[in-house]
Design a protein around this motif. Structure first.
Motif, PDB file in Angstrom:
ATOM      1  N   THR A   1      -3.569  53.973 -39.731  1.00  7.40           N
ATOM      2  CA  THR A   1      -2.273  53.514 -39.230  1.00  7.40           C
ATOM      3  C   THR A   1      -2.470  52.855 -37.867  1.00  7.40           C
ATOM      4  N   PRO A   2      -1.512  52.041 -37.414  1.00  4.30           N
ATOM      5  CA  PRO A   2      -1.619  51.460 -36.077  1.00  4.30           C
ATOM      6  C   PRO A   2      -1.797  52.522 -34.993  1.00  4.30           C
ATOM      7  N   ARG A   3      -1.104  53.652 -35.118  1.00  9.09           N
ATOM      8  CA  ARG A   3      -1.263  54.725 -34.136  1.00  9.09           C
ATOM      9  C   ARG A   3      -2.691  55.251 -34.128  1.00  9.09           C
TER      10      ARG A   3
ATOM     11  N   LYS B   1      -5.337  53.582 -35.070  1.00 12.82           N
ATOM     12  CA  LYS B   1      -6.186  52.526 -34.516  1.00 12.82           C
ATOM     13  C   LYS B   1      -6.130  52.520 -32.991  1.00 12.82           C
ATOM     14  N   LEU B   2      -4.943  52.722 -32.422  1.00 10.74           N
ATOM     15  CA  LEU B   2      -4.814  52.807 -30.964  1.00 10.74           C
ATOM     16  C   LEU B   2      -5.695  53.923 -30.418  1.00 10.74           C
TER      17      LEU B   2
ATOM     18  N   SER C   1       5.997  49.083 -30.448  1.00  9.22           N
ATOM     19  CA  SER C   1       5.440  49.849 -31.563  1.00  9.22           C
ATOM     20  C   SER C   1       3.914  49.866 -31.444  1.00  9.22           C
ATOM     21  N   PRO C   2       3.231  50.824 -32.068  1.00  4.27           N
ATOM     22  CA  PRO C   2       1.762  50.814 -32.044  1.00  4.27           C
ATOM     23  C   PRO C   2       1.174  49.486 -32.524  1.00  4.27           C
ATOM     24  N   LYS C   3       1.772  48.888 -33.539  1.00  8.55           N
ATOM     25  CA  LYS C   3       1.277  47.601 -34.045  1.00  8.55           C
ATOM     26  C   LYS C   3       1.386  46.524 -32.976  1.00  8.55           C
ATOM     27  N   GLU C   4       2.508  46.508 -32.276  1.00  5.46           N
ATOM     28  CA  GLU C   4       2.703  45.525 -31.205  1.00  5.46           C
ATOM     29  C   GLU C   4       1.762  45.797 -30.035  1.00  5.46           C
ATOM     30  N   GLN C   5       1.532  47.054 -29.714  1.00  6.36           N
ATOM     31  CA  GLN C   5       0.609  47.405 -28.636  1.00  6.36           C
ATOM     32  C   GLN C   5      -0.808  46.944 -28.959  1.00  6.36           C
ATOM     33  N   LEU C   6      -1.211  47.084 -30.215  1.00  7.78           N
ATOM     34  CA  LEU C   6      -2.536  46.608 -30.626  1.00  7.78           C
ATOM     35  C   LEU C   6      -2.675  45.104 -30.382  1.00  7.78           C
ATOM     36  N   LYS C   7      -1.619  44.356 -30.689  1.00 10.00           N
ATOM     37  CA  LYS C   7      -1.652  42.907 -30.482  1.00 10.00           C
ATOM     38  C   LYS C   7      -1.753  42.568 -28.999  1.00 10.00           C
TER      39      LYS C   7
END
Length: 262
Positions: A22-24, A26-27, A244-250
């Motif tokens: 999940t993005p979380r 991955k963070l 969101s975690p996905k946005e933070q990854l970007k």
């Protein structure tokens, strides 16, 4: 099943696991190398000793015949919470007050290399240690017991000032000054520990501030390395912590300054 097929299936499972994270998760995975460095490297320990050696020298040079205060942050400045960060990374967990409080109440934080010696040096040379932390006030007893067990001096309600209503430490610092103390040294792992000027500011503003105050580092302000968390991450973009975690990854990816490869 032959050995080559077993290895191939194992590798495929690892790739599938990484892709299905999940993005979380991955963070948290991205932070593992920083935690490994913090927990295992001789370089990290050398830097903490360097910081506290500089702090001792600066204290002796700056102290007065009056009331001398040394103000320090706690987490990743005097005590090591990397086991909590490692638990987060392994389990794909973000920060939560519930899990953080449980960690603090376990009273398992260890002292950073050189931290106890520095604190006792100050206390034995006419100074008073003030521990100003953004641990919340409900953690006072557990935090005090943890610090006392590690050998830190002057751990009491006068000197251990935890968060009541705001993470801005200015009011607590001013409370020390209002009692007639000269703040001789401040130590922290986050630029926010040295004043409220940089709260919620961008990394560009933070770097500009550091450059404008470069002569204070090692002389009045002692900063400890922390690659695990801090204002540098929230400084990557406006409202980073609300993304969101996905946005933070970007945002993290976009912040990199890569070589062209040519």
């Amino acid at each position: 099943m032959n050995k080559k097929l077993t290895i191939a299936l194992g590798a495929a499972l690892l790739v599938f696991s990484a892709c299905s994270a999940t993005p979380r998760e991955k963070l948290q995975n991205e932070g593992k190398l920083g935690i490994i460095w913090f927990q295992n490297s001789g370089e990290y320990q050398a830097l903490t000793h360097q910081a506290f050696n500089a702090g001792k020298k600066a204290y002796l040079e700056n102290k007065t015949n009056g009331k001398n205060a040394v103000i320090v942050d706690l987490d990743e400045t005097m005590v090591d919470n990397s086991p909590y960060a490692a638990w987060q990374a392994i389990n794909g967990q973000g920060y939560s007050k519930e899990s953080w409080d449980k960690w603090c109440e376990a009273k398992e934080a260890k002292a950073l290399p050189g931290a106890v010696d520095f604190a006792n040096f100050v206390a034995n040379n006419g100074g008073e240690m003030f521990y100003i932390s953004n641990r919340t006030s409900n953690l006072y007893e557990a935090t005090a017991e943890n610090l006392k067990a590690l050998g830190f001096p002057q751990v009491d309600s006068k000197h251990l000032l935890l968060k009541e209503n705001t993470s801005d430490k200015a009011a607590r610092v001013n409370h020390v000054k209002d009692q007639g103390y000269k703040v001789v040294i401040m130590a922290g792992d986050n630029l926010d520990d040295f004043g409220s000027d940089l709260l919620h500011k961008s990394n560009k503003e933070r770097v500009t501030y550091v450059n404008a105050n470069e002569k204070k580092y090692g002389e009045q302000w002692i900063i400890l390395p922390n690659p695990m968390y801090g204002g540098f991450e929230s400084g990557l973009s406006p409202d980073y912590m609300k993304l969101s975690p996905k946005e933070q990854l970007k945002v993290r990816e976009a912040s990199l300054n890569p070589w062209s490869g040519k």
